[in-house]
Enzyme design. Structure first.
Site: not given
Ligand code: IMP
Ligand code: MG
Length: 437
Positions: A18, A21-22, A45-47, A131, A226, A303, A307
Site C-alpha cells: 500500500d 504502487k498502482g 489491492g491496487h488503486t 486477507t 504487497q 478488506t 490500516r
Molecule cells: P495474505 O496475503 O492474505 O495471506 O495475508 C498475509 C499478510 O499480508 C496479512 O498481514 C495481510 O494483511 C497482508 N497483506 C496481504 N496482501 C496485502 C496487500 O496487498 N497490502 C497490504 N497488506 C497485505
Molecule cells: Mg494495496
C-alpha cells in the site's frame, strides 16, 4: 562499453504494501507495452486513478485501464471468479482486454479460503491477520506439489482427477479443525470447469512469451504486489504473505532472468502503514494516527480494514533497498502528512544501549529495540486543487519544510528520489528524473 538498456522496470513496495504502487504502474505503463504481475493474488489491492476514473484491482495488472497488454505470470495465485469479474467490469467500461494468463499459475479454490480462516485462528499470536482469500493455503499446495494449475483448470478431465485427490486431503485437514465441515465437490468442479472455459482464450506459456517480447525490444513494467516486509523469505516471517513480494520474486515468478530486468524502483510512503498483525515499531496509536489515516485514506482496498499507521522507518527501508537492489525511489502521499508538526523519521534502532548496524528482521528482536528518531517541521494543509497546482509548477513550488523532509530521507537512504507524489491523480506527480523509464 554498451549503454545499459532501459526497457524493463520493476515497481516494488519497500514496506508492508500500500505504498501507492498502482498509481506509478499506471504512470509508467503509458510508456510501456506490457505490464506483468509476478506474485500474490487477490490479496493485493491496487488503486489506480487513470484519466480521472478510479479503478481498484485485486488481480488485474494496473496497466489494464490503458488497454496495455497485461500478464498474470506463473508466480501468482488466481481466484478465477475474481479475475473474470475484473474482466467483466473492464469490459462494461468499454475497455479492451489484452490479457495473458500463465498456464502454470496456481488456482485458489473455496476450500483454500476456508482453511485460511481456520489456520489463522489456530495460529493465535502468530496469525498475520490475512486477507482470508486463500493465498497461504494455495501457495502451500504449490510447495507440496499437489496444487492445481491454470493448465489443469482448462482441461476438464485433469481438473476432475486432480480436484478429487486434492479435495480428499483438504477435507481431511479442514475436519481436524471443524469435524462437521463438508461441501459439494461436484458443484465446485462444475463451477470451476466453466471458469476454465471462459479463461481458456487467455492462457499461454507467459515465460516464453515474455522472454520473446523482451528480446524483440518490447518495454515491460513488472508490478510488485504487497511489499518487501511481507515477503516470505526476506520479510517479517510469519507476519507476512506467502510469496516473494520483492524484486527477487520477479525472476522465479515470471521466468525472466535477472539480467533482463533493467531497473528496480522502490516505492516508499511519506509515513508507514500496515494492515494485519505483526510488530510495527514506529506505529502511532494517538490522534496523529487518526489524522494520517483520514488524510491518507488508509483503509484496506481488499478488506476495508483501517490500516495501522506510523512514522516512516528508514531503517527497514534501507534493508529493502539492499535486498531489492533498488536504484531509484518514488515517495508518495506527502500531502497526507499535512497539518502535522513535528514529523518524525526513524533512522535506526537501539538495542541494549547499542546502535544496530542493520534491520534485525525477527519480531522477537525487534520488540526489544527502540527506534531512533529525527524530527522535522511539518507543512500547512492545502486543498487537493492546490496540491495539483503545486505539482504542475514542479519541485521548487513545494513547501520548504517538505523539501527539507524529502532531502533528509534521500540523504539517509543514499538513494535518489526520482518521483514525488502529492495526490492520487496521475498528474499530482513531480518527476525529478526524466530518464527513469
Ligand atoms: P495474505 O496475503 O492474505 O495471506 O495475508 C498475509 C499478510 O499480508 C496479512 O498481514 C495481510 O494483511 C497482508 N497483506 C496481504 N496482501 C496485502 C496487500 O496487498 N497490502 C497490504 N497488506 C497485505
Ligand atoms: Mg494495496
Amino acid at each position: 562499453m554498451t549503454e545499459k538498456k532501459n526497457n524493463n522496470i520493476a515497481i516494488i513496495g519497500l514496506s508492508w504494501g500500500d505504498e501507492g504502487k498502482g498509481k506509478f504502474v499506471d504512470y509508467l505503463a503509458q510508456k510501456a507495452d506490457i505490464v506483468v504481475r509476478f506474485n500474490g493474488g487477490n490479496n493485493a489491492g491496487h488503486t489506480v486513478v487513470s484519466n480521472g476514473v478510479k479503478f481498484k484491482f485485486k488481480l488485474m495488472p494496473s496497466g489494464a485501464p490503458l488497454e496495455k497488454e497485461v500478464i498474470i505470470a506463473n508466480g501468482c495465485v488466481v481466484d478465477p471468479k475474481v479475475l473474470l469479474d475484473e474482466i467483466d467490469d473492464l469490459k462494461k467500461l468499454g475497455k479492451k482486454i489484452n490479457l495473458k494468463l500463465s498456464s502454470t499459475a496456481h488456482i485458489i479454490f473455496p476450500f483454500h479460503k476456508v482453511l485460511d480462516g481456520l489456520e489463522e485462528v489456530s495460529k493465535g499470536e502468530y496469525s498475520a491477520g490475512t486477507t482470508k482469500r486463500g493465498i497461504g493455503p494455495t501457495y502451500s499446495d504449490k510447495a507440496a506439489r499437489w496444487g492445481i494449475r491454470v493448465f489443469d483448470l482448462i482441461n476438464p478431465q485433469l481438473l476432475k482427477n486432480k480436484l478429487e485427490r486434492l479435495f480428499k486431503i483438504k477435507k481431511g485437514l479442514i475436519n481436524v479443525y471443524d469435524p462437521d465441515w463438508d461441501t459439494d465437490l461436484n458443484s465446485i468442479y462444475e463451477e470451476y470447469k466453466s471458469y476454465g472455459e471462459r479463461l481458456r482464450p487467455y492462457v499461454i506459456d507467459t515465460a516464453y512469451y515474455l522472454n520473446k517480447a523482451i528480446d524483440s525490444g518490447k518495454r515491460i513494467v513488472f508490478e510488485g504486489a504487497q511489499g518487501n516486509l511481507l515477503g516470505i523469505d526476506h520479510g517479517m516471517y510469519p507476519y507476512g504473505t506467502s510469496s516473494n513480494a520483492n524484486a527477487l520474486g520477479i525472476c522465479a515468478g515470471s521466468g525472466v532472468p535477472p539480467q533482463k530486468i533493467n531497473k528496480i524502483v522502490g516505492v516508499i510512503k511519506a509515513y508507514t502503514s500496515r494492515v494485519g498483525g505483526g510488530l510495527f515499531p514506529t506505529e502511532l496509536t494517538n490522534n496523529i494516527a487518526e489524522k494520517i489515516r483520514e488524510q491518507g485514506h488508509e483503509y484496506g482496498t481488499v478488506t476495508g480494514r483501517p490500516r495501522r499507521v506510523g512514522w516512516i522507518d528508514l531503517f527497514n527501508i534501507k534493508y529493502g533497498i539492499m535486498i531489492n537492489g533498488v536504484e531509484k525511489l518514488i515517495i508518495t502521499l506527502l500531502d497526507a502528512l499535512q497539518g502535522i508538526s513535528p514529523l518524525k523519521i526513524c533512522t535506526g534502532y537501539k538495542l541494549d544501549g547499542r546502535t544496530l548496524e542493520s534491520w534485525p528482521i525477527h519480531s522477537e528482536i525487534i520488540q526489544e529495540c527502540m527506534p531512533i528518531y529525527r524530527e522535522f517541521e511539518g507543512w500547512e494543509p492545502r486543498t487537493s486543487q492546490e496540491w495539483s497546482e503545486i505539482a504542475k509548477q514542479g519541485y521548487n513550488a513545494l513547501p520548504e519544510t517538505m523539501k527539507t523532509y524529502i532531502q533528509a530521507i534521500q540523504n539517509e537512504l543514499q538513494t535518489e528520489i526520482a518521483i514525488v507524489s502529492i495526490g492520487p491523480d496521475r498528474n499530482d506527480t513531480i518527476v525529478l528524473d526524466e530518464n527513469l523509464f
